[in-house]
Design a protein around this motif. Structure first.
Motif, PDB file in Angstrom:
ATOM      1  N   HIS A  10       0.833  -1.199   0.000  1.00 48.43           N
ATOM      2  CA  HIS A  10       0.000   0.000   0.000  1.00 48.43           C
ATOM      3  C   HIS A  10       0.869   1.250   0.000  1.00 48.43           C
ATOM      4  CE1 HIS A  10      -3.671  -2.287   1.872  1.00 48.43           C
ATOM      5  NE2 HIS A  10      -3.315  -2.732   0.686  1.00 48.43           N
ATOM      6  N   LEU A  11       1.954   1.216   0.760  1.00 47.98           N
ATOM      7  CA  LEU A  11       2.872   2.353   0.762  1.00 47.98           C
ATOM      8  C   LEU A  11       3.527   2.516  -0.609  1.00 47.98           C
ATOM      9  CD1 LEU A  11       4.648   1.881   4.217  1.00 47.98           C
ATOM     10  CD2 LEU A  11       2.654   3.293   3.671  1.00 47.98           C
ATOM     11  N   GLN A  12       3.877   1.405  -1.228  1.00 50.21           N
ATOM     12  CA  GLN A  12       4.469   1.474  -2.563  1.00 50.21           C
ATOM     13  C   GLN A  12       3.474   2.035  -3.571  1.00 50.21           C
ATOM     14  OE1 GLN A  12       5.459  -2.647  -2.852  1.00 50.21           O
ATOM     15  NE2 GLN A  12       7.611  -2.319  -2.311  1.00 50.21           N
ATOM     16  N   ALA A  13       2.198   1.670  -3.394  1.00 50.34           N
ATOM     17  CA  ALA A  13       1.163   2.165  -4.301  1.00 50.34           C
ATOM     18  C   ALA A  13       1.059   3.685  -4.215  1.00 50.34           C
ATOM     19  CB  ALA A  13      -0.178   1.518  -3.966  1.00 50.34           C
ATOM     20  N   VAL A  14       1.075   4.220  -2.991  1.00 48.77           N
ATOM     21  CA  VAL A  14       1.016   5.670  -2.811  1.00 48.77           C
ATOM     22  C   VAL A  14       2.229   6.334  -3.461  1.00 48.77           C
ATOM     23  CG1 VAL A  14       1.202   7.506  -1.094  1.00 48.77           C
ATOM     24  CG2 VAL A  14      -0.420   5.659  -0.750  1.00 48.77           C
ATOM     25  N   ARG A  15       3.397   5.751  -3.268  1.00 52.75           N
ATOM     26  CA  ARG A  15       4.603   6.338  -3.857  1.00 52.75           C
ATOM     27  C   ARG A  15       4.520   6.354  -5.380  1.00 52.75           C
ATOM     28  NH1 ARG A  15      10.608   4.432  -2.208  1.00 52.75           N
ATOM     29  NH2 ARG A  15      10.012   2.448  -3.166  1.00 52.75           N
ATOM     30  N   LEU A  70       4.307  11.429   1.964  1.00 51.74           N
ATOM     31  CA  LEU A  70       5.191  10.754   1.008  1.00 51.74           C
ATOM     32  C   LEU A  70       6.641  10.804   1.473  1.00 51.74           C
ATOM     33  CD1 LEU A  70       5.274   9.333  -1.761  1.00 51.74           C
ATOM     34  CD2 LEU A  70       5.724  11.576  -2.781  1.00 51.74           C
ATOM     35  N   HIS A  71       7.042  11.894   2.088  1.00 51.38           N
ATOM     36  CA  HIS A  71       8.406  11.988   2.626  1.00 51.38           C
ATOM     37  C   HIS A  71       8.664  10.867   3.625  1.00 51.38           C
ATOM     38  CE1 HIS A  71      12.067  13.626   4.324  1.00 51.38           C
ATOM     39  NE2 HIS A  71      11.503  13.720   5.523  1.00 51.38           N
ATOM     40  N   ARG A  72       7.706  10.619   4.498  1.00 53.99           N
ATOM     41  CA  ARG A  72       7.867   9.557   5.492  1.00 53.99           C
ATOM     42  C   ARG A  72       7.748   8.176   4.850  1.00 53.99           C
ATOM     43  NH1 ARG A  72      10.609  11.759   9.610  1.00 53.99           N
ATOM     44  NH2 ARG A  72       9.737  13.808  10.103  1.00 53.99           N
ATOM     45  N   VAL A  73       6.885   8.031   3.857  1.00 55.07           N
ATOM     46  CA  VAL A  73       6.767   6.752   3.147  1.00 55.07           C
ATOM     47  C   VAL A  73       8.095   6.389   2.496  1.00 55.07           C
ATOM     48  CG1 VAL A  73       5.725   5.638   1.117  1.00 55.07           C
ATOM     49  CG2 VAL A  73       4.278   6.845   2.757  1.00 55.07           C
TER      50      VAL A  73
END
Length: 404
Positions: A10-15, A70-73
């Motif tokens: 999910h984090l990769q998807a947002v990135r 996104l910075h934290r992701v």
């Protein structure tokens, strides 16, 4: 502190959505369906209660909250990638490349809980789930990685060196995501930042209370300060795992670990301290040798002041040590010195109140070489939130007052 990492995909998807601005392109890059990516973005937006993307006809573009998130992701994903690299480097078998990209929140929570408890049943109680659920998640992670992560021992289970390395970076990645949540809450005008300070004895009477009071008076929202009093070794471990934000107190020489940095604020020196009616208060021309016939309350030898006392009294060479009590609690030391002719060693700044009311006094004994640096210890590469930065600046300002 439990891991709160979302599923890594999910984090990769947002990135990827942030990078290519379109759901369909992001779906191809993370090997998920378009509905799955849409749901992943929506789930994360619900979690932070803020839109991460501005939906326009020409694509999806990050909002201000989205840029913070996104910075934290990115930092969290980089940590997980490094964790996998370190795990594979220490493994006896090759392991699966890029396995960290497929991990789930359930698996990562199980890993860190077992790392902390060394027992599947205890980990289950910590997480509030069944023991079979934790065991299943742990074994699924092991199969996914292609490496041995868990080894049975008599008292329960222990992590292999590979798993231990990966768990370390998982906890740091979780800390990054917490930082992102704090930053978004501040953007929303309801700052929920929690600052966890490891406090060593010198910081407690004046510096930390003054900085805490200043921060809370100047901050709106639900900022919360957690002050942890514990032995230095415990605080250092929790700092390195991302569960303490910084330590305030006496710095160590040499540097205690490669992944921490120290910032000196001022120098402080030690004094021999006695009760106001101690027999030595009536004598002049005192030397350290004059104290050997009295009972000492010593700080633990592992502390800078305890080490100094151990070496300056030449305790290993004495037929009988004058140290009768070893303690780091100021309340305990104060209580003992009110009841007998004890001596101890500490900074005047730890005893400002007691000295003002005449309860304790310092003896005129020159403790050469007792100056030590007082300051902040942080994780190398730590990126504090604006609220955390402001609090540390207030501590620096309080330290400058003492430096003068």
């Amino acid at each position: 502190m439990q891991v709160t990492l979302p599923n890594v995909r999910h984090l990769q998807a947002v990135r990827e959505v942030a990078g290519c601005h379109r759901i369909n392109e992001a779906a191809k890059r993370v090997h998920l369906s378009q509905p799955a990516v849409t749901q992943a973005v929506a789930k994360l937006e619900r979690a932070v209660n803020e839109p991460l993307f501005d939906r326009r006809p020409e694509g999806m573009f990050t909002t201000e909250a989205g840029r913070l998130f996104l910075h934290r992701v990115n930092r969290a994903l980089d940590l997980l990638k490094e964790g996998e690299r370190q795990a594979r480097r220490k493994a006896s078998q090759p392991g699966r490349r890029d396995f960290h990209r497929l991990t789930t929140s359930t698996q990562l929570r199980a890993l860190t809980a077992v790392a902390q408890t060394e027992n599947f049943s205890h980990a289950a109680r910590q997480l509030g789930v069944s023991q079979p659920a934790v065991h299943r998640a742990a074994k699924d992670l092991e199969r996914l990685s292609g490496m041995t992560f868990f080894e049975p021992v008599r008292r329960g289970v222990q992590l292999t060196p590979s798993a231990d390395s990966f768990a370390y970076y998982v906890r740091l990645a979780a800390a990054e995501m917490r930082q992102g949540e704090y930053e978004i809450s501040a953007l929303q005008g309801r700052d929920s930042t929690q600052i966890v300070v490891g406090s060593l004895p010198l910081s407690r009477p004046a510096i930390l209370p003054a900085a805490m009071d200043r921060l809370l008076r100047s901050t709106e929202g639900g900022v919360q300060l957690h002050c942890i009093d514990a032995p230095y070794e415990t605080l250092l471990r929790d700092l390195r795992f991302g569960e303490v934000d910084f330590i305030l107190g006496a710095l160590r020489d040499p540097l205690p670990a490669d992944d921490v940095v120290q910032e000196p604020l001022f120098e402080d020196r030690l004094y021999v301290v006695a009760g106001k009616d101690h027999p030595l208060t009536k004598r002049s021309g005192l030397t350290l040798e004059d104290t050997l016939s009295f009972s000492w309350i010593a700080p633990p030898k592992s502390t800078p002041s305890g080490s100094y006392l151990f070496e300056s009294l030449k305790i290993p060479q004495l037929p009988n040590t004058p140290v009768r009590i070893v303690a780091s609690s100021l309340a305990l030391v104060r209580g003992l010195m009110m009841r007998g002719d004890y001596l101890t060693i500490m900074s005047r700044r730890q005893l400002e109140v007691e000295m003002e009311i005449g309860m304790l006094v310092t003896l005129p004994i020159d403790l050469k070489g007792s100056a030590r640096s007082i300051g902040l210890t942080c994780r190398a590469g730590w990126d504090p939130t604006p609220t955390q930065t402001r609090f540390m600046d207030m501590i620096r300002q309080e330290g400058l007052k003492w430096h003068r």
